[in-house]
Design a protein around this motif. Structure first.
Motif, PDB file in Angstrom:
ATOM      1  N   UNK A 205       0.837  -1.190   0.000  1.00  0.00           N
ATOM      2  CA  UNK A 205       0.000   0.000   0.000  1.00  0.00           C
ATOM      3  C   UNK A 205       0.879   1.250   0.000  1.00  0.00           C
ATOM      4  N   UNK A 206       0.332   2.340  -0.505  1.00  0.00           N
ATOM      5  CA  UNK A 206       1.114   3.552  -0.699  1.00  0.00           C
ATOM      6  C   UNK A 206       1.733   4.148   0.546  1.00  0.00           C
ATOM      7  N   UNK A 207       1.191   3.845   1.739  1.00  0.00           N
ATOM      8  CA  UNK A 207       1.738   4.410   2.969  1.00  0.00           C
ATOM      9  C   UNK A 207       2.625   3.423   3.730  1.00  0.00           C
ATOM     10  N   UNK A 208       2.993   2.307   3.089  1.00  0.00           N
ATOM     11  CA  UNK A 208       3.722   1.249   3.800  1.00  0.00           C
ATOM     12  C   UNK A 208       5.200   1.133   3.422  1.00  0.00           C
ATOM     13  N   UNK A 209       5.738   2.125   2.735  1.00  0.00           N
ATOM     14  CA  UNK A 209       7.171   2.152   2.485  1.00  0.00           C
ATOM     15  C   UNK A 209       7.796   3.206   3.393  1.00  0.00           C
ATOM     16  N   UNK A 210       8.956   2.893   4.035  1.00  0.00           N
ATOM     17  CA  UNK A 210       9.787   1.706   3.828  1.00  0.00           C
ATOM     18  C   UNK A 210       9.460   0.519   4.739  1.00  0.00           C
ATOM     19  N   UNK A 211       8.345   0.583   5.488  1.00  0.00           N
ATOM     20  CA  UNK A 211       8.020  -0.476   6.449  1.00  0.00           C
ATOM     21  C   UNK A 211       8.040  -1.848   5.807  1.00  0.00           C
ATOM     22  N   UNK A 212       7.451  -1.971   4.621  1.00  0.00           N
ATOM     23  CA  UNK A 212       7.371  -3.265   3.955  1.00  0.00           C
ATOM     24  C   UNK A 212       8.760  -3.829   3.681  1.00  0.00           C
ATOM     25  N   UNK A 213       9.681  -2.989   3.235  1.00  0.00           N
ATOM     26  CA  UNK A 213      11.040  -3.457   2.961  1.00  0.00           C
ATOM     27  C   UNK A 213      11.730  -3.929   4.237  1.00  0.00           C
ATOM     28  N   UNK A 214      11.560  -3.186   5.309  1.00  0.00           N
ATOM     29  CA  UNK A 214      12.193  -3.559   6.576  1.00  0.00           C
ATOM     30  C   UNK A 214      11.626  -4.874   7.093  1.00  0.00           C
ATOM     31  N   UNK A 215      10.301  -5.055   7.002  1.00  0.00           N
ATOM     32  CA  UNK A 215       9.676  -6.285   7.482  1.00  0.00           C
ATOM     33  C   UNK A 215      10.209  -7.521   6.777  1.00  0.00           C
ATOM     34  N   UNK A 216      10.628  -7.379   5.532  1.00  0.00           N
ATOM     35  CA  UNK A 216      11.152  -8.534   4.796  1.00  0.00           C
ATOM     36  C   UNK A 216      12.673  -8.630   4.852  1.00  0.00           C
ATOM     37  N   UNK A 217      13.314  -7.708   5.586  1.00  0.00           N
ATOM     38  CA  UNK A 217      14.766  -7.765   5.744  1.00  0.00           C
ATOM     39  C   UNK A 217      15.531  -7.319   4.519  1.00  0.00           C
ATOM     40  N   UNK A 218      14.946  -6.446   3.708  1.00  0.00           N
ATOM     41  CA  UNK A 218      15.614  -5.973   2.491  1.00  0.00           C
ATOM     42  C   UNK A 218      16.736  -5.001   2.841  1.00  0.00           C
ATOM     43  N   UNK A 219      17.844  -5.119   2.148  1.00  0.00           N
ATOM     44  CA  UNK A 219      18.945  -4.172   2.312  1.00  0.00           C
ATOM     45  C   UNK A 219      18.843  -3.027   1.320  1.00  0.00           C
ATOM     46  N   UNK A 220      18.040  -3.214   0.267  1.00  0.00           N
ATOM     47  CA  UNK A 220      17.790  -2.165  -0.717  1.00  0.00           C
ATOM     48  C   UNK A 220      16.336  -2.245  -1.168  1.00  0.00           C
ATOM     49  N   UNK A 221      15.773  -1.111  -1.560  1.00  0.00           N
ATOM     50  CA  UNK A 221      14.415  -1.100  -2.076  1.00  0.00           C
ATOM     51  C   UNK A 221      14.222   0.057  -3.034  1.00  0.00           C
ATOM     52  N   UNK A 222      13.421  -0.172  -4.050  1.00  0.00           N
ATOM     53  CA  UNK A 222      13.162   0.871  -5.044  1.00  0.00           C
ATOM     54  C   UNK A 222      11.750   0.696  -5.602  1.00  0.00           C
ATOM     55  N   UNK A 223      10.931   1.730  -5.516  1.00  0.00           N
ATOM     56  CA  UNK A 223       9.583   1.676  -6.068  1.00  0.00           C
ATOM     57  C   UNK A 223       9.647   1.829  -7.584  1.00  0.00           C
ATOM     58  N   UNK A 224       8.890   0.981  -8.296  1.00  0.00           N
ATOM     59  CA  UNK A 224       8.856   1.032  -9.764  1.00  0.00           C
ATOM     60  C   UNK A 224       7.678   1.841 -10.275  1.00  0.00           C
ATOM     61  N   UNK A 225       6.490   1.518  -9.743  1.00  0.00           N
ATOM     62  CA  UNK A 225       5.265   2.140 -10.213  1.00  0.00           C
ATOM     63  C   UNK A 225       4.362   2.492  -9.035  1.00  0.00           C
ATOM     64  N   UNK A 226       3.582   3.517  -9.238  1.00  0.00           N
ATOM     65  CA  UNK A 226       2.448   3.794  -8.379  1.00  0.00           C
ATOM     66  C   UNK A 226       1.204   3.419  -9.177  1.00  0.00           C
ATOM     67  N   UNK A 227       0.322   2.620  -8.571  1.00  0.00           N
ATOM     68  CA  UNK A 227      -0.875   2.171  -9.271  1.00  0.00           C
ATOM     69  C   UNK A 227      -2.108   2.543  -8.456  1.00  0.00           C
TER      70      UNK A 227
END
Length: 274
Positions: A122-144
């Protein structure tokens, strides 16, 4: 000593450093401060549904009793497979809930969780979503424009890149720095026909390309030492989990005795000693 019902850790980021907090019975613990200390998590088997609060013998969909699991839209199959959203068909379990959570803008993103993966949130869940999955990097591609559209776009990419995290490799700290901007260009080139088809069907503004507006985020986790062998700790089989806290990544505690997914035990009554 703190006692209460477990729920997933909250987190924030300062200068790329992830800081974790665990709340039990209204008291908030800064988990990073427990690194290197001996901790004990005692789970007595009592589970309270996170929706209705009733005691349940089994947790469904991370914290719900069976009745809530069966009736809540948050537990429907389209939550795991958003391309199967049936709101537009008039068959949603909770239309008002869907208006607040599903019929809102979402992101389709790339992340590095020891390997490249595609995901949606969801649009208000970054960067929370990346942290929850243990990502070391994250980049948004599209807004839908909604959750269903995010699933349709993600499905195009899933033919080219994984949509699941290899949690064992993530917890071993197998981190290779990736050029997510370059990966974005490579993948879009492979799926652009599908993207054009979706825009033709749903409208040009249904998918907004963020290529020129976005950046790659970096995350560093509080870990003293990564394990070379992953031993998963099961609190239902061994209710008393104890050991020295060596790190926190994703929703996992890395102990010198094994690893435990805190989010898995949402709604479980627990006692934390440190």
């Amino acid at each position: 000593m703190l006692q209460g019902n477990l729920k997933k850790m909250s987190a924030d980021v300062h200068d790329n450093q992830v800081q974790y907090y665990l709340e039990l019975n209204g008291e908030r613990v800064f988990v990073n401060e427990l690194l290197g200390e001996k901790v004990t998590l005692q789970i007595d088997g009592t589970i309270h549904c996170t929706n209705c609060g009733k005691v349940t013998k089994k947790s469904f969909s991370q914290g719900f009793c069976f009745n809530c699991f069966r009736k809540l839209a948050a537990c429907d199959t389209c939550i795991m497979s958003p391309e199967k959203c049936h709101f537009h068909l008039g068959t949603c379990r909770e239309p008002e809930w869907a208006e607040r959570f599903c019929m809102q803008s979402h992101y389709v993103y790339l992340s590095n969780t020891s390997s490249l993966k595609v995901g949606i949130t969801r649009g208000d869940q970054l960067p929370t979503r990346w942290i929850d999955q243990g990502a070391t990097q994250g980049r948004a591609l599209f807004s839908v424009e909604n959750r269903r559209m995010s699933g349709l776009v993600e499905t195009l990419f899933k033919a080219q890149v994984a949509d699941k995290t290899n949690w064992r490799n993530m917890l071993k700290g197998i981190d290779v720095v990736m050029d997510l901007e370059q990966e974005q260009e490579r993948l879009i080139e492979q799926v652009y026909e599908g993207l054009d088809a979706l825009q033709s069907e749903f409208g040009f503004q249904s998918i907004v390309d963020l290529s020129d507006k976005n950046e790659t985020f970096q995350f560093h986790y509080p870990v003293l030492e990564y394990p070379t062998k992953i031993t998963s700790l099961n609190a239902e089989k061994t209710p008393r989990i104890e050991g020295t806290l060596m790190g926190i990544k994703g929703q996992y505690w890395i102990l010198d005795t094994g690893v435990i997914n805190i989010r898995k035990y949402t709604g479980y009554q627990a006692i934390l000693e440190f």
